[in-house]
Design a protein around this motif. Structure first.
Motif, PDB file in Angstrom:
ATOM      1  N   THR A  84     -12.276   2.031 -41.998  1.00  0.00           N
ATOM      2  CA  THR A  84     -13.411   2.903 -41.706  1.00  0.00           C
ATOM      3  C   THR A  84     -13.645   3.044 -40.209  1.00  0.00           C
ATOM      4  O   THR A  84     -14.527   3.811 -39.793  1.00  0.00           O
ATOM      5  CB  THR A  84     -14.689   2.363 -42.371  1.00  0.00           C
ATOM      6  OG1 THR A  84     -14.883   0.994 -41.989  1.00  0.00           O
ATOM      7  CG2 THR A  84     -14.578   2.462 -43.891  1.00  0.00           C
ATOM      8  N   GLU A  85     -12.863   2.344 -39.401  1.00  0.00           N
ATOM      9  CA  GLU A  85     -12.890   2.578 -37.962  1.00  0.00           C
ATOM     10  C   GLU A  85     -12.044   3.798 -37.597  1.00  0.00           C
ATOM     11  O   GLU A  85     -12.286   4.454 -36.578  1.00  0.00           O
ATOM     12  CB  GLU A  85     -12.366   1.349 -37.208  1.00  0.00           C
ATOM     13  CG  GLU A  85     -13.207   0.109 -37.378  1.00  0.00           C
ATOM     14  CD  GLU A  85     -14.581   0.288 -36.765  1.00  0.00           C
ATOM     15  OE1 GLU A  85     -14.684   0.824 -35.632  1.00  0.00           O
ATOM     16  OE2 GLU A  85     -15.574  -0.111 -37.421  1.00  0.00           O
ATOM     17  N   CYS A  93     -19.336  15.332 -41.483  1.00  0.00           N
ATOM     18  CA  CYS A  93     -17.979  15.634 -41.016  1.00  0.00           C
ATOM     19  C   CYS A  93     -17.052  14.461 -41.316  1.00  0.00           C
ATOM     20  O   CYS A  93     -17.465  13.289 -41.220  1.00  0.00           O
ATOM     21  CB  CYS A  93     -17.949  15.885 -39.513  1.00  0.00           C
ATOM     22  SG  CYS A  93     -18.728  17.408 -38.973  1.00  0.00           S
ATOM     23  N   LEU A  94     -15.815  14.766 -41.655  1.00  0.00           N
ATOM     24  CA  LEU A  94     -14.763  13.761 -41.649  1.00  0.00           C
ATOM     25  C   LEU A  94     -14.366  13.518 -40.200  1.00  0.00           C
ATOM     26  O   LEU A  94     -14.169  14.467 -39.431  1.00  0.00           O
ATOM     27  CB  LEU A  94     -13.554  14.248 -42.438  1.00  0.00           C
ATOM     28  CG  LEU A  94     -12.289  13.405 -42.320  1.00  0.00           C
ATOM     29  CD1 LEU A  94     -12.475  12.030 -42.963  1.00  0.00           C
ATOM     30  CD2 LEU A  94     -11.095  14.136 -42.950  1.00  0.00           C
ATOM     31  N   VAL A  95     -14.255  12.245 -39.816  1.00  0.00           N
ATOM     32  CA  VAL A  95     -13.833  11.900 -38.460  1.00  0.00           C
ATOM     33  C   VAL A  95     -12.560  11.072 -38.544  1.00  0.00           C
ATOM     34  O   VAL A  95     -12.528  10.036 -39.221  1.00  0.00           O
ATOM     35  CB  VAL A  95     -14.917  11.100 -37.706  1.00  0.00           C
ATOM     36  CG1 VAL A  95     -14.459  10.811 -36.276  1.00  0.00           C
ATOM     37  CG2 VAL A  95     -16.239  11.852 -37.708  1.00  0.00           C
ATOM     38  N   LEU A  96     -11.498  11.544 -37.894  1.00  0.00           N
ATOM     39  CA  LEU A  96     -10.282  10.757 -37.706  1.00  0.00           C
ATOM     40  C   LEU A  96     -10.295  10.269 -36.272  1.00  0.00           C
ATOM     41  O   LEU A  96     -10.368  11.068 -35.333  1.00  0.00           O
ATOM     42  CB  LEU A  96      -9.040  11.600 -37.986  1.00  0.00           C
ATOM     43  CG  LEU A  96      -8.974  12.288 -39.361  1.00  0.00           C
ATOM     44  CD1 LEU A  96      -7.649  13.005 -39.534  1.00  0.00           C
ATOM     45  CD2 LEU A  96      -9.205  11.297 -40.488  1.00  0.00           C
ATOM     46  N   TYR A 108      -1.527   1.612 -31.141  1.00  0.00           N
ATOM     47  CA  TYR A 108      -2.670   2.470 -31.459  1.00  0.00           C
ATOM     48  C   TYR A 108      -2.825   2.524 -32.973  1.00  0.00           C
ATOM     49  O   TYR A 108      -1.839   2.375 -33.726  1.00  0.00           O
ATOM     50  CB  TYR A 108      -2.468   3.893 -30.921  1.00  0.00           C
ATOM     51  CG  TYR A 108      -2.167   3.940 -29.448  1.00  0.00           C
ATOM     52  CD1 TYR A 108      -3.200   4.069 -28.511  1.00  0.00           C
ATOM     53  CD2 TYR A 108      -0.863   3.851 -28.974  1.00  0.00           C
ATOM     54  CE1 TYR A 108      -2.933   4.093 -27.153  1.00  0.00           C
ATOM     55  CE2 TYR A 108      -0.592   3.878 -27.612  1.00  0.00           C
ATOM     56  CZ  TYR A 108      -1.626   4.002 -26.711  1.00  0.00           C
ATOM     57  OH  TYR A 108      -1.352   4.024 -25.357  1.00  0.00           O
ATOM     58  N   THR A 109      -4.044   2.741 -33.424  1.00  0.00           N
ATOM     59  CA  THR A 109      -4.287   3.001 -34.837  1.00  0.00           C
ATOM     60  C   THR A 109      -4.962   4.355 -34.987  1.00  0.00           C
ATOM     61  O   THR A 109      -5.614   4.854 -34.067  1.00  0.00           O
ATOM     62  CB  THR A 109      -5.182   1.920 -35.473  1.00  0.00           C
ATOM     63  OG1 THR A 109      -6.451   1.900 -34.814  1.00  0.00           O
ATOM     64  CG2 THR A 109      -4.518   0.552 -35.387  1.00  0.00           C
ATOM     65  N   SER A 110      -4.795   4.949 -36.169  1.00  0.00           N
ATOM     66  CA  SER A 110      -5.404   6.247 -36.449  1.00  0.00           C
ATOM     67  C   SER A 110      -5.367   6.445 -37.958  1.00  0.00           C
ATOM     68  O   SER A 110      -5.169   5.477 -38.710  1.00  0.00           O
ATOM     69  CB  SER A 110      -4.663   7.359 -35.711  1.00  0.00           C
ATOM     70  OG  SER A 110      -5.360   8.591 -35.847  1.00  0.00           O
ATOM     71  N   ALA A 111      -5.544   7.688 -38.413  1.00  0.00           N
ATOM     72  CA  ALA A 111      -5.593   7.954 -39.845  1.00  0.00           C
ATOM     73  C   ALA A 111      -4.901   9.264 -40.192  1.00  0.00           C
ATOM     74  O   ALA A 111      -4.855  10.193 -39.386  1.00  0.00           O
ATOM     75  CB  ALA A 111      -7.041   7.986 -40.343  1.00  0.00           C
ATOM     76  N   LYS A 112      -4.382   9.272 -41.411  1.00  0.00           N
ATOM     77  CA  LYS A 112      -3.739  10.465 -41.971  1.00  0.00           C
ATOM     78  C   LYS A 112      -4.127  10.555 -43.444  1.00  0.00           C
ATOM     79  O   LYS A 112      -3.930   9.599 -44.206  1.00  0.00           O
ATOM     80  CB  LYS A 112      -2.230  10.388 -41.819  1.00  0.00           C
ATOM     81  CG  LYS A 112      -1.469  11.505 -42.511  1.00  0.00           C
ATOM     82  CD  LYS A 112       0.027  11.302 -42.351  1.00  0.00           C
ATOM     83  CE  LYS A 112       0.822  12.332 -43.125  1.00  0.00           C
ATOM     84  NZ  LYS A 112       2.287  12.087 -43.009  1.00  0.00           N
TER      85      LYS A 112
END
Length: 451
Positions: A84-85, A93-96, A108-112
């Motif tokens: 959830t970070e 809004c969806l936030v990536l 780095y981390t992120s989301a898909k």
């Protein structure tokens, strides 16, 4: 995105094409006069799927998370998580969110997210605000539900990029189709005054049988109708591969061949905001406009912007060897630094409808600072040659005229000019000039005289 299947060979190709040769396809805003579907009724777009991101967390009935790293064939440097970070709902809004932190071998981390539903054709709407900074790479794109329908591998199966953006190029977004064997990608660019990280913008793709249309903030900026799909068994029938089910993806990559290495020092925002995603299906008739030579008036120029009054709008230019196109004094100019490696390494073209059992005449003026061969052609579906010829441009202006009769009809055929390594070319720096373009349908019965 430029490929999401992890293939070492694809990664090498990406590096060569995107880094070394820096190919760029320029597409100017396109009017709906080029569409195969001029009579669509906007009231017949029916909403069939959406996410307004009104819940407290990501709806996993609609979206699945990708978990992992490894570059994804693009030399990307993020590790995708379901934390959830990295992916969360904030103010509807969806936030990536991209974070500089270690995970596995990535820094780095992120989301898909990938949609659990898939569709064939439709209208896809998004409202989004983009991050800003070198190496940040947000994208909205689509891949086939089943890659085995065509070829079983990328890019034969096809890829649809609705919106891509380099965080270092803050005023420009891209829309791209990937297809073919070998790999072909056709890209259009849309620029704004300002930055896409400053506010929300509307991104829309209309996908119709044999046609894609891209919009930003209600402005149509490109139409694509020309592609193909082939594997070792042969060529699939058009409009393959874009006639099967595709699913949606929303992601924020960090680094890669496309945006370059990340530089967190110049990041001004690491968050990709998506206000909503809406998918519509068309409830009316999707039969393309009927067309025949009878709808083309004899001796009337069929080309847009044939005199290059202020720019080359209506024409598409492409170069993989650094050639630069410009317009001055109503003349299209191509500054060519090398003709290598291929015939098509530098080219420009315009899409136009042509019909079988019809005679056309194309004429233009050309000159070159050094005498050199240039190939003119007309290509239909799957790049099938409907006409081609090679002429020699000299340092003096000359008028060239060709008559041709296509063997088949084609909506959106390419009238193109190859300025690359045409047989007999000198690999020296030079400039080629063009003006006074005309393409007309000849009514032989009335014996029109063309001048």
């Amino acid at each position: 995105m430029h490929t999401r299947f992890t293939r070492a060979l694809v990664a090498v190709i990406c590096c060569i094409v995107l880094v070394a040769s820096c190919a760029r396809l320029e597409v100017f805003a396109t009017s709906t006069s080029n569409t195969k579907y001029s009579n669509l009724d906007s009231s017949k777009w029916n909403l069939v799927w959406s996410d307004e991101f009104s819940e407290d967390s990501v709806d996993t009935n609609k979206w699945s998370f990708t978990i992992g790293g490894g570059g994804f064939g693009n030399n990307e440097q993020q590790y995708y998580t379901d934390s959830t970070e990295n992916a969360y709902i904030e103010n509807g809004c969806l936030v990536l969110n991209a974070i500089q932190e270690s995970n596995g071998e990535e820094n780095y981390t992120s989301a898909k997210l990938s949609s659990t539903s898939s569709w064939t054709y439709g209208r896809y709407e998004f409202r989004a605000k983009l991050p800003g900074g070198t190496g940040l790479w947000p994208a909205i794109w689509m891949l086939p539900k089943d890659i085995n329908v065509y070829g079983g591998e990328w890019p034969i199966c096809g890829e649809i990029d609705i919106m891509e953006y380099m965080g270092s190029d803050r005023d420009t977004v891209l829309g791209t189709l990937h297809y073919g064997n070998p790999w072909v990608y056709n890209t259009g660019y849309y620029d704004i005054n300002g930055s896409f990280e400053d506010d929300f913008h509307d991104f829309v793709l209309e996908w119709l049988p044999g046609e894609f249309r891209w919009y930003v903030d209600g402005n149509l900026y490109q139409i694509q109708q020309d592609w193909y799909s082939a594997d070792s068994s042969g060529t699939y029938s058009y409009p393959a591969p874009f006639d099967q089910e595709f699913y949606l993806m929303l992601n924020l990559a960090v680094g890669g061949f496309f945006p370059g290495d990340p530089n967190p020092a110049d990041w001004t925002s690491t968050k990709f905001y998506i206000d909503y995603v809406r998918v519509y299906e068309y409830g009316g008739d999707l039969t393309p406009d009927s067309g025949s030579s009878s709808t083309q008036t004899p001796n009337v120029n069929l080309l847009q912007n044939s005199d290059f009054t202020t720019d080359y709008a209506g024409w598409t230019t492409w170069s993989e060897n650094g050639a630069v196109f410009s317009v001055a004094d109503s003349t299209l100019k191509a500054d060519i630094y090398t003709t290598l490696p291929n015939t098509w390494s530098t080219q420009f073209y315009q899409n136009v409808d042509v019909y079988s059992s019809t005679t056309y005449r194309v004429s233009f003026r050309a000159k070159s600072s050094v005498s050199r061969p240039i190939t003119i052609g007309v290509e239909g579906v799957n790049n099938a040659a409907l006409f081609n010829s090679t002429f020699t441009a000299t340092p003096e202006w000359q008028m060239y005229t060709y008559d041709f009769s296509p063997s088949v009809s084609c909506s959106g055929a390419k009238l193109l000019f190859f300025l690359g390594n045409v047989d007999g070319s000198q690999n020296v720096e030079h400039t080629v000039y063009f003006d006074a373009y005309k393409l007309v349908y000849l009514d032989r019965k009335r014996e029109y005289i063309f001048r």
